[in-house]
Every structure is written in C-alpha cells, then in structure tokens.
Write a protein that holds these residues in place. Structure first.
Motif, mmCIF file in Angstrom:
data_model
loop_
_atom_site.group_PDB
_atom_site.id
_atom_site.type_symbol
_atom_site.label_atom_id
_atom_site.label_comp_id
_atom_site.label_asym_id
_atom_site.label_seq_id
_atom_site.Cartn_x
_atom_site.Cartn_y
_atom_site.Cartn_z
ATOM 1 N N THR A 2 78.969 -19.059 -39.993
ATOM 2 C CA THR A 2 78.221 -18.570 -41.154
ATOM 3 C C THR A 2 78.211 -17.041 -41.195
ATOM 4 O OG1 THR A 2 76.818 -20.497 -40.903
ATOM 5 C CG2 THR A 2 76.053 -18.797 -42.410
ATOM 6 N N SER A 3 78.490 -16.486 -42.364
ATOM 7 C CA SER A 3 78.510 -15.032 -42.548
ATOM 8 C C SER A 3 77.260 -14.597 -43.312
ATOM 9 C CB SER A 3 79.760 -14.643 -43.337
ATOM 10 O OG SER A 3 79.615 -13.358 -43.890
ATOM 11 N N ILE A 4 76.826 -13.368 -43.056
ATOM 12 C CA ILE A 4 75.647 -12.824 -43.740
ATOM 13 C C ILE A 4 75.855 -12.804 -45.254
ATOM 14 C CG2 ILE A 4 76.358 -10.392 -43.592
ATOM 15 C CD1 ILE A 4 73.345 -9.766 -42.961
ATOM 16 N N THR A 5 77.099 -12.665 -45.691
ATOM 17 C CA THR A 5 77.387 -12.585 -47.130
ATOM 18 C C THR A 5 77.085 -13.889 -47.860
ATOM 19 O OG1 THR A 5 79.693 -13.158 -46.692
ATOM 20 C CG2 THR A 5 79.165 -10.811 -46.865
ATOM 21 N N GLU A 6 76.954 -14.981 -47.111
ATOM 22 C CA GLU A 6 76.650 -16.291 -47.706
ATOM 23 C C GLU A 6 75.146 -16.539 -47.806
ATOM 24 O OE1 GLU A 6 79.294 -19.529 -45.927
ATOM 25 O OE2 GLU A 6 79.437 -17.956 -44.412
ATOM 26 N N THR A 7 74.344 -15.583 -47.381
ATOM 27 C CA THR A 7 72.899 -15.797 -47.261
ATOM 28 C C THR A 7 72.087 -14.783 -48.065
ATOM 29 O OG1 THR A 7 72.526 -14.301 -45.390
ATOM 30 C CG2 THR A 7 73.352 -16.522 -44.872
ATOM 31 N N PRO A 8 70.780 -15.019 -48.214
ATOM 32 C CA PRO A 8 69.907 -14.061 -48.904
ATOM 33 C C PRO A 8 69.754 -12.733 -48.162
ATOM 34 C CG PRO A 8 68.842 -16.223 -48.723
ATOM 35 C CD PRO A 8 70.063 -16.266 -47.888
ATOM 36 N N PHE A 9 70.213 -12.681 -46.905
ATOM 37 C CA PHE A 9 70.153 -11.417 -46.159
ATOM 38 C C PHE A 9 71.184 -10.407 -46.663
ATOM 39 C CE2 PHE A 9 68.755 -14.452 -42.740
ATOM 40 C CZ PHE A 9 67.451 -13.987 -42.623
ATOM 41 N N ALA A 10 72.188 -10.879 -47.405
ATOM 42 C CA ALA A 10 73.306 -10.017 -47.819
ATOM 43 C C ALA A 10 72.848 -8.789 -48.587
ATOM 44 C CB ALA A 10 74.313 -10.820 -48.644
ATOM 45 N N SER A 11 71.956 -8.966 -49.571
ATOM 46 C CA SER A 11 71.523 -7.807 -50.364
ATOM 47 C C SER A 11 70.629 -6.878 -49.546
ATOM 48 C CB SER A 11 70.796 -8.265 -51.629
ATOM 49 O OG SER A 11 69.686 -9.068 -51.304
ATOM 50 N N LEU A 12 69.855 -7.419 -48.608
ATOM 51 C CA LEU A 12 69.035 -6.573 -47.731
ATOM 52 C C LEU A 12 69.937 -5.713 -46.850
ATOM 53 C CD1 LEU A 12 66.349 -9.195 -46.599
ATOM 54 C CD2 LEU A 12 66.052 -7.394 -48.312
ATOM 55 N N GLU A 13 71.026 -6.316 -46.382
ATOM 56 C CA GLU A 13 72.003 -5.587 -45.568
ATOM 57 C C GLU A 13 72.671 -4.495 -46.403
ATOM 58 O OE1 GLU A 13 74.923 -5.550 -42.118
ATOM 59 O OE2 GLU A 13 72.789 -5.384 -42.516
ATOM 60 N N ALA A 14 73.055 -4.830 -47.630
ATOM 61 C CA ALA A 14 73.723 -3.866 -48.510
ATOM 62 C C ALA A 14 72.813 -2.673 -48.835
ATOM 63 C CB ALA A 14 74.171 -4.550 -49.799
ATOM 64 N N GLU A 15 71.503 -2.930 -48.922
ATOM 65 C CA GLU A 15 70.538 -1.862 -49.229
ATOM 66 C C GLU A 15 70.137 -1.069 -47.985
ATOM 67 O OE1 GLU A 15 67.300 -4.026 -50.965
ATOM 68 O OE2 GLU A 15 68.497 -4.662 -52.701
ATOM 69 N N GLY A 16 70.674 -1.438 -46.826
ATOM 70 C CA GLY A 16 70.340 -0.748 -45.583
ATOM 71 C C GLY A 16 68.945 -1.067 -45.072
ATOM 72 N N ARG A 17 68.436 -2.233 -45.433
ATOM 73 C CA ARG A 17 67.063 -2.598 -45.040
ATOM 74 C C ARG A 17 66.982 -3.302 -43.686
ATOM 75 N NH1 ARG A 17 63.380 -1.587 -48.939
ATOM 76 N NH2 ARG A 17 64.118 -1.421 -51.088
ATOM 77 N N LEU A 18 68.086 -3.863 -43.210
ATOM 78 C CA LEU A 18 68.069 -4.543 -41.910
ATOM 79 C C LEU A 18 68.297 -3.499 -40.824
ATOM 80 C CD1 LEU A 18 70.084 -7.795 -42.729
ATOM 81 C CD2 LEU A 18 67.627 -7.355 -42.969
ATOM 82 N N ILE A 19 67.223 -3.156 -40.111
ATOM 83 C CA ILE A 19 67.270 -2.044 -39.149
ATOM 84 C C ILE A 19 66.984 -2.532 -37.728
ATOM 85 C CG2 ILE A 19 66.680 -0.263 -40.853
ATOM 86 C CD1 ILE A 19 63.744 -0.490 -39.863
ATOM 87 N N LYS A 95 63.599 -13.930 -52.691
ATOM 88 C CA LYS A 95 64.236 -14.386 -51.454
ATOM 89 C C LYS A 95 63.303 -15.279 -50.636
ATOM 90 C CE LYS A 95 67.311 -10.405 -50.887
ATOM 91 N NZ LYS A 95 67.150 -9.986 -52.266
ATOM 92 N N LEU A 96 62.047 -15.393 -51.071
ATOM 93 C CA LEU A 96 61.077 -16.234 -50.384
ATOM 94 C C LEU A 96 60.749 -17.432 -51.271
ATOM 95 C CD1 LEU A 96 58.672 -13.439 -49.055
ATOM 96 C CD2 LEU A 96 60.629 -14.462 -47.886
ATOM 97 N N SER A 97 60.406 -18.549 -50.635
ATOM 98 C CA SER A 97 60.161 -19.792 -51.374
ATOM 99 C C SER A 97 58.711 -20.253 -51.220
ATOM 100 C CB SER A 97 61.099 -20.874 -50.822
ATOM 101 O OG SER A 97 60.651 -22.156 -51.199
ATOM 102 N N PRO A 98 58.135 -20.859 -52.272
ATOM 103 C CA PRO A 98 56.777 -21.404 -52.160
ATOM 104 C C PRO A 98 56.656 -22.481 -51.076
ATOM 105 C CG PRO A 98 57.473 -21.317 -54.457
ATOM 106 C CD PRO A 98 58.678 -21.014 -53.625
ATOM 107 N N THR A 99 57.799 -23.066 -50.660
ATOM 108 C CA THR A 99 57.765 -24.083 -49.606
ATOM 109 C C THR A 99 58.168 -23.521 -48.241
ATOM 110 O OG1 THR A 99 60.035 -24.741 -50.120
ATOM 111 C CG2 THR A 99 58.274 -25.962 -51.223
#
Length: 196
Positions: A2-19, A95-99
């Motif tokens: 599994t690659s990060i690009t397939e997940t909701p983390f992808a845009s956080l990574e692109a924005e430089g938020r995963l530190i 990116k977050l779910s009510p469940t």
C-alpha cells in the motif's frame, strides 16, 4: 504494498503536514497504511527557502487508513491544549468519519476526566495526558499487553492498536466543545523547568 498516495494521508503529505515521522508505510495488514509521527496544524510564515517548525501541531500520532478509502478510521494524538482539537478537525475536514475512532490525549484537562466530544459530527474521545506517552496510555485504555506487542514490527504494533481501537465502545461523559473549553486548565509547558 500500500502506498500513501492511495490513502487520505496523501494530501497531508503533499501539504507538508506529516512531520517527525517514526513510521510511514504499509502495515502488516494487506491494503492498510500506517502513520506515526506529528501533524502540523498551523504553519509559521517562512521566508525564502527556510524551513520553520509549525506554529501548532499535534504529536505522538498513531493512525491508519485503507487503500482507496476516503477517510481515516482510527487516529490518536497528543494535544498541548484541548482547544487545538478544533484546528485539528478543520485541517482533517473530510478525512475523518462519523463512525471513526479518534482519541485526543490533552495536556490541560483534569487527570480524572474522560469526555466524548463531537465537532462537526465527528466524535472524539478526550482523555488526559500528563507524564506518560500516547502509546502507553492507549495500550492501557485498549487493554493491550505491551509484552505481547514487543515481538511485532512497528507496522504490526500499529495494526494491533488500530484493531483494538476500532472495536472500542466504552462511553464517556458527553460534553460540547464549548463546555470543554470552559473546563480545560492552563497549558503546561513541559520544558519550563528543564535545564538548557
């Protein structure tokens, strides 16, 4: 794998938020991606090419997401202040779910308090964190034995925590975000009395 690009983390990574990541990769469970590190919530203004630390971040994040899914089903993190939960909800909107199962360990709530708070329909379990770590606290909360997890890889440990969290269904006192703001204490600076 599994690659990060397939997940909701992808845009956080692109924005430089995963530190400060200590783990960012496929877990042992097929189709699942895990992340452990920090998430930048607010950036400082930077000039030219200089890289400044974020003005606001949540630390000790443990989270997973499945390939092809739009939301993160499980995430836990440490917040210096309960009020930062609003910034977190804003940054991860969509990116977050009510469940989903989301655990916020806050440094400035009463050590005996456990709350259930909803922000924009997203539920959070809010718990205190003083001297311990999110990992140790979440293991205790989910009744996981640390010695059983020692043999596992970091991806395997992340899976074990996520699976137990997704089955978690204890009920805490339900309060509004505004009530939480009224009840929170001052932010404790962990480095205040440490020698330089």
């Amino acid at each position: 794998m599994t690659s990060i690009t397939e997940t909701p983390f992808a845009s956080l990574e692109a924005e430089g938020r995963l530190i400060n990541a200590v783990f960012k990769g496929a877990t042992e469970k097929p189709g699942r991606f895990g992340y452990r590190g920090g998430i930048a919530l607010k950036f400082q203004q930077s000039y030219a090419d200089e890289k400044r630390p974020p003005e606001l971040a949540c630390e000790q994040v443990i989270a997973v997401a499945d390939a092809g899914a739009e939301t993160i089903p499980f995430l836990t993190a440490n917040f210096l202040s309960f009020e930062h939960l609003q910034s977190f909800a804003d940054v991860l909107k969509g990116k977050l779910s009510p469940t989903g199962k989301y655990f916020a360990f806050c440094n400035n709530i009463d050590l005996l308090a456990k709350y259930h708070v909803e922000i924009d329909g997203i539920p959070f379990y809010v718990l205190p964190l003083d001297e311990s770590t999110v990992y140790n606290e979440v293991l205790e909360l989910l009744r996981l034995d640390k010695t059983d997890l020692k043999k596992l890889t970091i991806g395997g440990k992340t899976d074990a925590v996520a699976d137990a969290a997704l089955a978690f269904d204890d009920s805490f006192d339900a309060i509004s975000f505004a009530q939480g703001l009224e009840r929170m204490g001052p932010v404790k600076n962990r480095y205040e009395h440490r020698p330089v």
